[in-house]
Design an enzyme around this catalytic site. Structure first.
Site, PDB file in Angstrom:
ATOM      1  N   ASN A  94     -18.850  30.123  -8.581  1.00 27.33           N
ATOM      2  CA  ASN A  94     -19.967  30.685  -7.820  1.00 27.33           C
ATOM      3  C   ASN A  94     -19.554  32.000  -7.162  1.00 27.33           C
ATOM      4  O   ASN A  94     -18.423  32.158  -6.713  1.00 27.33           O
ATOM      5  CB  ASN A  94     -20.511  29.689  -6.796  1.00 27.33           C
ATOM      6  CG  ASN A  94     -19.470  29.100  -5.877  1.00 27.33           C
ATOM      7  OD1 ASN A  94     -18.309  28.940  -6.247  1.00 27.33           O
ATOM      8  ND2 ASN A  94     -19.874  28.768  -4.670  1.00 27.33           N
ATOM      9  N   CYS A 105     -24.693  30.851  -9.104  1.00 26.54           N
ATOM     10  CA  CYS A 105     -23.998  29.568  -9.215  1.00 26.54           C
ATOM     11  C   CYS A 105     -22.963  29.639 -10.338  1.00 26.54           C
ATOM     12  O   CYS A 105     -23.098  30.416 -11.293  1.00 26.54           O
ATOM     13  CB  CYS A 105     -24.982  28.450  -9.554  1.00 26.54           C
ATOM     14  SG  CYS A 105     -26.128  28.045  -8.236  1.00 26.54           S
ATOM     15  N   GLU A 114     -22.407  27.599 -12.760  1.00 32.85           N
ATOM     16  CA  GLU A 114     -22.933  27.250 -14.084  1.00 32.85           C
ATOM     17  C   GLU A 114     -23.538  28.473 -14.760  1.00 32.85           C
ATOM     18  O   GLU A 114     -23.333  28.726 -15.948  1.00 32.85           O
ATOM     19  CB  GLU A 114     -24.022  26.164 -13.969  1.00 32.85           C
ATOM     20  CG  GLU A 114     -23.542  24.839 -13.425  1.00 32.85           C
ATOM     21  CD  GLU A 114     -23.661  24.729 -11.911  1.00 32.85           C
ATOM     22  OE1 GLU A 114     -23.434  25.737 -11.208  1.00 32.85           O
ATOM     23  OE2 GLU A 114     -23.976  23.630 -11.423  1.00 32.85           O
ATOM     24  N   CYS A 134     -28.085  22.921  -9.718  1.00 33.00           N
ATOM     25  CA  CYS A 134     -29.358  23.198  -9.042  1.00 33.00           C
ATOM     26  C   CYS A 134     -30.456  23.393 -10.100  1.00 33.00           C
ATOM     27  O   CYS A 134     -30.186  23.454 -11.305  1.00 33.00           O
ATOM     28  CB  CYS A 134     -29.232  24.433  -8.163  1.00 33.00           C
ATOM     29  SG  CYS A 134     -29.309  25.991  -9.083  1.00 33.00           S
ATOM     30  N   CYS A 189     -30.075  26.382 -12.474  1.00 31.59           N
ATOM     31  CA  CYS A 189     -29.004  26.151 -13.458  1.00 31.59           C
ATOM     32  C   CYS A 189     -29.442  25.141 -14.517  1.00 31.59           C
ATOM     33  O   CYS A 189     -29.107  25.288 -15.693  1.00 31.59           O
ATOM     34  CB  CYS A 189     -27.733  25.694 -12.757  1.00 31.59           C
ATOM     35  SG  CYS A 189     -26.990  27.040 -11.802  1.00 31.59           S
TER      36      CYS A 189
HETATM   37  N1  THU Z   1     -23.697  26.158  -6.231  1.00 33.06           N
HETATM   38  C1  THU Z   1     -23.242  26.248  -7.531  1.00 33.06           C
HETATM   39  O1  THU Z   1     -22.364  27.074  -7.839  1.00 33.06           O
HETATM   40  N2  THU Z   1     -23.828  25.447  -8.443  1.00 33.06           N
HETATM   41  C2  THU Z   1     -24.839  24.578  -8.192  1.00 33.06           C
HETATM   42  O2  THU Z   1     -25.442  24.061  -9.111  1.00 33.06           O
HETATM   43  C3  THU Z   1     -25.191  24.277  -6.808  1.00 33.06           C
HETATM   44  C4  THU Z   1     -24.730  25.261  -5.802  1.00 33.06           C
HETATM   45  C5  THU Z   1     -23.100  27.047  -5.243  1.00 33.06           C
HETATM   46  C6  THU Z   1     -24.033  28.133  -4.756  1.00 33.06           C
HETATM   47  C7  THU Z   1     -23.459  28.439  -3.397  1.00 33.06           C
HETATM   48  O3  THU Z   1     -22.438  29.383  -3.548  1.00 33.06           O
HETATM   49  C8  THU Z   1     -22.849  27.124  -2.929  1.00 33.06           C
HETATM   50  O4  THU Z   1     -22.724  26.327  -4.093  1.00 33.06           O
HETATM   51  C9  THU Z   1     -23.661  26.391  -1.871  1.00 33.06           C
HETATM   52  O5  THU Z   1     -24.986  26.262  -2.276  1.00 33.06           O
END
Ligand code: THU
Length: 137
Positions: free
Chosen positions: A44, A55, A57, A88, A91
Site C-alpha cells: 500500500n 491499496c 492489491e 476492499c 480492489c
Molecule cells: N489497504 C490495502 O492495502 N488493501 C486493502 O484491501 C485494504 C486496505 C490499505 C490502505 C491503507 O493504506 C491501509 O490499508 C488502511 O486502510
C-alpha cells in the site's frame, strides 16, 4: 498448501516491508500469480490526501497489467492483523477485471493464519468486462 501459495505468500511478505503507510501505520502486501506464470507484488502507498491512497492489491495488479499480464490465477494478501484483512471493494472490482469467479484469494497474516476465499464469494454478482466487451483480448 500449494507451491504457488508459498511463493506468493513470501513475495507478499517481502513487498509488505516496503509499504508507505505513515498515516495508518498499517502495512499491507499483496502478490498476484498470473496465468502465464508471472508473479507481481506490491504494497500500500498512502497519500496525505487520503483518497489518493493505493491499496497493495491494486499496486500489484496494475504492475502486472502494465507489463502485459491479463489473467489473474491466484491472489495473496498479507497484513499483521487478526483475523487477516480481506481486499476492499475497489480492489475486489480490480481483481474482477482480470480474474474469474473461481480465482482463489488467500487472506493471510504474519502469524500464519490463512483464510482462503474466492472472487465469487467476495464479490457476488460482479460487474465484469464481458458486459461491455465480449471479445476482450
Ligand atoms: N489497504 C490495502 O492495502 N488493501 C486493502 O484491501 C485494504 C486496505 C490499505 C490502505 C491503507 O493504506 C491501509 O490499508 C488502511 O486502510
Amino acid at each position: 498448501m500449494t507451491d504457488s501459495f508459498e511463493r506468493l505468500y513470501s513475495a507478499a511478505r517481502e513487498a509488505r516491508e516496503k509499504s508507505y503507510s505513515p498515516y495508518s501505520g498499517k502495512k499491507v502486501g499483496a502478490a498476484i500469480l498470473f496465468e502465464n506464470g508471472e508473479v507481481t507484488s506490491g504494497a500500500n502507498v498512502e497519500n496525505s490526501s487520503f483518497g489518493a491512497t493505493l491499496c497493495a492489491e491494486r499496486v500489484a495488479i496494475s504492475t502486472g497489467a502494465a507489463n502485459g499480464h491479463r489473467k489473474i490465477h491466484e491472489v495473496v494478501v498479507v497484513t499483521d492483523e487478526s483475523p487477516p484483512w480481506s481486499p476492499c471493494g475497489i480492489c475486489r472490482q480490480t481483481i474482477a477485471e482480470f480474474g474469474s469467479p473461481e480465482t482463489p484469494i488467500h487472506l493471510t497474516n504474519l502469524s500464519g493464519e490463512k483464510i482462503t476465499s474466492s472472487l465469487a464469494e467476495l464479490l457476488p454478482l460482479a460487474f465484469t468486462p464481458d458486459k461491455l466487451n465480449p471479445s476482450k483480448p
